[in-house]
Design an enzyme around this catalytic site. Sequence first.
Site, PDB file in Angstrom:
ATOM      1  N   HIS A 371      71.660  51.092 -72.431  1.00 38.42           N
ATOM      2  CA  HIS A 371      70.520  50.407 -71.798  1.00 38.42           C
ATOM      3  C   HIS A 371      70.787  48.958 -71.447  1.00 38.42           C
ATOM      4  O   HIS A 371      69.857  48.221 -71.145  1.00 38.42           O
ATOM      5  CB  HIS A 371      69.295  50.433 -72.708  1.00 38.42           C
ATOM      6  CG  HIS A 371      68.728  51.794 -72.924  1.00 38.42           C
ATOM      7  ND1 HIS A 371      67.700  52.319 -72.163  1.00 38.42           N
ATOM      8  CD2 HIS A 371      69.053  52.749 -73.809  1.00 38.42           C
ATOM      9  CE1 HIS A 371      67.415  53.536 -72.580  1.00 38.42           C
ATOM     10  NE2 HIS A 371      68.221  53.824 -73.584  1.00 38.42           N
ATOM     11  N   LYS A 562      56.732  41.212 -68.920  1.00 36.17           N
ATOM     12  CA  LYS A 562      57.930  41.804 -69.507  1.00 36.17           C
ATOM     13  C   LYS A 562      58.349  40.903 -70.665  1.00 36.17           C
ATOM     14  O   LYS A 562      57.755  39.823 -70.840  1.00 36.17           O
ATOM     15  CB  LYS A 562      59.072  41.885 -68.474  1.00 36.17           C
ATOM     16  CG  LYS A 562      59.309  40.537 -67.745  1.00 36.17           C
ATOM     17  CD  LYS A 562      60.387  40.632 -66.673  1.00 36.17           C
ATOM     18  CE  LYS A 562      59.963  41.277 -65.388  1.00 36.17           C
ATOM     19  NZ  LYS A 562      60.669  42.484 -65.040  1.00 36.17           N
ATOM     20  N   ARG A 563      59.344  41.333 -71.475  1.00 37.30           N
ATOM     21  CA  ARG A 563      59.830  40.427 -72.512  1.00 37.30           C
ATOM     22  C   ARG A 563      60.265  39.105 -71.874  1.00 37.30           C
ATOM     23  O   ARG A 563      60.708  39.071 -70.719  1.00 37.30           O
ATOM     24  CB  ARG A 563      61.003  41.074 -73.270  1.00 37.30           C
ATOM     25  CG  ARG A 563      60.576  42.200 -74.188  1.00 37.30           C
ATOM     26  CD  ARG A 563      59.648  41.713 -75.287  1.00 37.30           C
ATOM     27  NE  ARG A 563      60.339  40.916 -76.248  1.00 37.30           N
ATOM     28  CZ  ARG A 563      60.611  41.288 -77.507  1.00 37.30           C
ATOM     29  NH1 ARG A 563      60.208  42.473 -77.944  1.00 37.30           N
ATOM     30  NH2 ARG A 563      61.241  40.497 -78.332  1.00 37.30           N
ATOM     31  N   LYS A 568      65.776  37.408 -67.330  1.00 38.35           N
ATOM     32  CA  LYS A 568      64.666  37.908 -66.514  1.00 38.35           C
ATOM     33  C   LYS A 568      64.060  36.785 -65.656  1.00 38.35           C
ATOM     34  O   LYS A 568      63.289  37.026 -64.747  1.00 38.35           O
ATOM     35  CB  LYS A 568      63.597  38.537 -67.408  1.00 38.35           C
ATOM     36  CG  LYS A 568      64.106  39.794 -68.141  1.00 38.35           C
ATOM     37  CD  LYS A 568      63.044  40.349 -69.070  1.00 38.35           C
ATOM     38  CE  LYS A 568      63.511  41.512 -69.938  1.00 38.35           C
ATOM     39  NZ  LYS A 568      63.549  42.809 -69.226  1.00 38.35           N
ATOM     40  N   THR A 670      61.417  49.142 -65.868  1.00 36.03           N
ATOM     41  CA  THR A 670      60.495  50.268 -65.726  1.00 36.03           C
ATOM     42  C   THR A 670      59.111  49.742 -65.344  1.00 36.03           C
ATOM     43  O   THR A 670      58.338  50.448 -64.696  1.00 36.03           O
ATOM     44  CB  THR A 670      60.399  51.083 -67.042  1.00 36.03           C
ATOM     45  OG1 THR A 670      60.320  50.164 -68.129  1.00 36.03           O
ATOM     46  CG2 THR A 670      61.618  51.981 -67.215  1.00 36.03           C
ATOM     47  N   LYS A 674      55.967  50.948 -62.593  1.00 32.52           N
ATOM     48  CA  LYS A 674      54.526  51.025 -62.884  1.00 32.52           C
ATOM     49  C   LYS A 674      53.737  50.222 -61.850  1.00 32.52           C
ATOM     50  O   LYS A 674      52.684  50.660 -61.371  1.00 32.52           O
ATOM     51  CB  LYS A 674      54.237  50.512 -64.302  1.00 32.52           C
ATOM     52  CG  LYS A 674      54.877  51.375 -65.392  1.00 32.52           C
ATOM     53  CD  LYS A 674      54.932  50.693 -66.755  1.00 32.52           C
ATOM     54  CE  LYS A 674      55.933  51.421 -67.652  1.00 32.52           C
ATOM     55  NZ  LYS A 674      56.251  50.670 -68.889  1.00 32.52           N
TER      56      LYS A 674
END
Length: 829
Positions: A371, A562-563, A568, A670, A674
Amino acid sequence: MSPTELSADLLHASDRTSLSKDSFKRAFIDNLFYTQGKFLQVATHKDYYQALAYTVRDRLLYRWVSTATAYTGQVSRTVSYLSAEFLMGPSLGNTLINLGILDEVRQAVGELGLDLTDLLDQEAEPGLGNGGLGRLAACFIDSLATLELPALGYGIRYEHGIFYQTIVDGWQVENTDNWLRYGNPWEIRRPEWSVEVKIGGFTETYTDTEDRHRVRWVPAKTVVGVPFDSPIPGYRVNTANTLRLWSAEATQSFDFEVFNRGDYLGAVNKKVTSENLTKILYPNDETPQGKELRLEQQYFFVACSLHDMIRILKGQGGSIERFHEKFAVQLNDTHPAIGVAELMRILVDDYLLPWNDAWSITTQTFGYTNHTLLPEALERWPLDLFRRLLPRHLELIFEINERFLHDVRVAFLGDEARVRALSLIDETGERYVRMAHLATVGSHAVNGVATLHSDLLKKDVLADFYALSPQKFHSITNGVTPRRWLALANPRLCELFRETIGDGWAKELDQLRRLERHADDAAFAERWRAIKLDNKRQLADLIVQRTGIEVDPESMFDVQVKRIHEYKRQHLAVLQIIAMYHRLKSDPNAEVLPRTFIFSGKAAPGYAIAKLMIRLITAIGDVINYDPEVRGRLKVVFMPNFSVTTGQRIYPGADLSEQISLAGKEASGTGNMKFAMNGALTIGTMDGANIEICEEVGSDNFFTFGMTAAQVEERRRAGYDPREVIEANPELHAVVELIRNGLFSRGDTELFKPIIDGLLWHDTYMLAADYASYSDCQLEVDRAYRDTARWTRMSILNVARSGKFSSDRSIQEYADKIWKVTPVSVPLL
Ligand code: NBY
């Protein structure tokens, strides 16, 4: 009449399985009285919730028992999904959707004077995961059941899940989560299937009765694993699979030994210590902590699960030599990779199988999903720690390694560098066991979670393994379950689907394509917009309730949830927001489209820079939200405690989805899926699954920016100097100066220094390099949003073309390519 027929008969006569509204109401009142000990008039909302949960569970049990009965009579291959995390989210709403009784139940409780939504809100969220990886496991078991595939989810029943985040003075504060406080109606404890797990100690050799040398493990302690089972109902099928989570308890015998020596407190203390094992989920995403307790957790749940599978196999009269024919075991990242050594230990030491036979069974059993591409995220365990906990497993790993490296030497004559690179043991400094290497060698299949990710695994992270066994490598793009993320989260949109295309989409998401022909229908577009606006109003209510900040539902909702992590790049969005603010301040009449920026996500408690990023977001909110000159045209919100539950409320209300990781860093993502299926447009880099979303929805309906993964590498090779880029871009330079000079810290020039210095001196995730492209792309977003018809059309097409991102498609690919499993339909008893 057989006992099964007899009990099925009694079942049918019972009020507890009937789906009729009247029996449902009776059963609810009955449960309220007999499980909660309350009359309708004096019960609290928590009581109502519990009574309702038990009433719904009763109706599920029938399917669950029927499924177990069907599987017991079958020898079909079963999937064991091993995951240290299952981020399930609340069960009640999802169960109602999957059983197809949401509307009936809403009516039934309504007739008792209760509001279903209020009751759904009472459920504590089981936050037994950190983020994408744990949530993926939850989506996957939903799809496994929906596709009627025999499957078990195995994991850990953490007493405390991911911490509850609050924001105090702009900073993240972690609070312990206590999800079991009011009990969990969805689980059933199964002490009869408890497993004793050995830990620590030493190994010794002995000679068996046939004069062979054998090894025996003499453990220092044993812990008991008690399984707690929850039913996982498929969508409108009879199948209800099992999620089996292990909880650690003390062994009785052990306690008595100490107790008999008169050390009562010592005995109790041993009990407390054993139970610590499953107390808490480690809250780190991406950077694992080499903590002893975590390795213990991993071994504990894997040992329990393998033991449980062997019990099931034996129960069906199967022999251990056929283990791999009965079970396909999937490793969700390397957290359960110790399973490779544990299965070898069982086969070689307990069942005395020859090594080669044991190895053949093992490798045919396991599949490994990677992952991550971040090198620092790969799990490694110091040899000393490993030996202390699992002395026998370390010996077995050495032996696996010796045999494997022999094969490597034969394949690459004279290439000792290759041998060192592939070794299961990292010997470059302090010695470590490399868990990704163990998982790769011990599995017949290795997969990445999006096309780019799988390609980069083959090219970088696992390149040497790919050269050795290319046939092992697969790519299976992630997906999410449309039941939770559409049917449950976005009922208004689903009502429009139902009227327009029926409701086959929830099981076959590709059917959403039929919406395409309505993309240019003005009346349809009008309804589409009205639904989004309604969802935004609801989200605005939640925001004011959670943060006190009033936002305008007519403004664009620009969302990044998100985290919180440097790769990110939440801080890239921050730079851009400050630039917009700066533009507005320099020219109060500037045409700035009203936007509400919504952030949410948790930072690992030990990740100082990520926590500072949260502080920076709240800080710019504190300035921008209260600046009268901005007149509410820009708002910045940080929603505390992002979770499955808050996600369900955020995705449906988003206009713009921020997926802005540095290309080559996000394995898949992911949340991006969504958002797209809920009608948000994406602004994103060519990273992870963004690439495939863009491909599916069409580049006209997707906002891309930034360097590609190849360009990132190229740029780094050429020598990247962020200061040069910042100096050359007046807007970016001004933004950096504003932060640096303390505009967002009341003149404190120290507070955000670590972020600014990181940007100027390293910029590991190349914000500066992508800044201009991001900023231009945001202007393109503005233009598109101003053209309401165009935007709506794009939104409709995003939804219509999001079918690929159903986890049903992912699971079908795993079933065909890796697990070789086929559906078993379940007749109701
Ligand atoms: O897995 C995520 C990836 O970042 C994301 O790109 C992908 O879509 C998703 C599903 O494949 N990884 C992730 O969520 N990882 C963790 O949560 C995690 C948790 C614990 C540890 C490492 C990673 N750990 O070592 O303790």
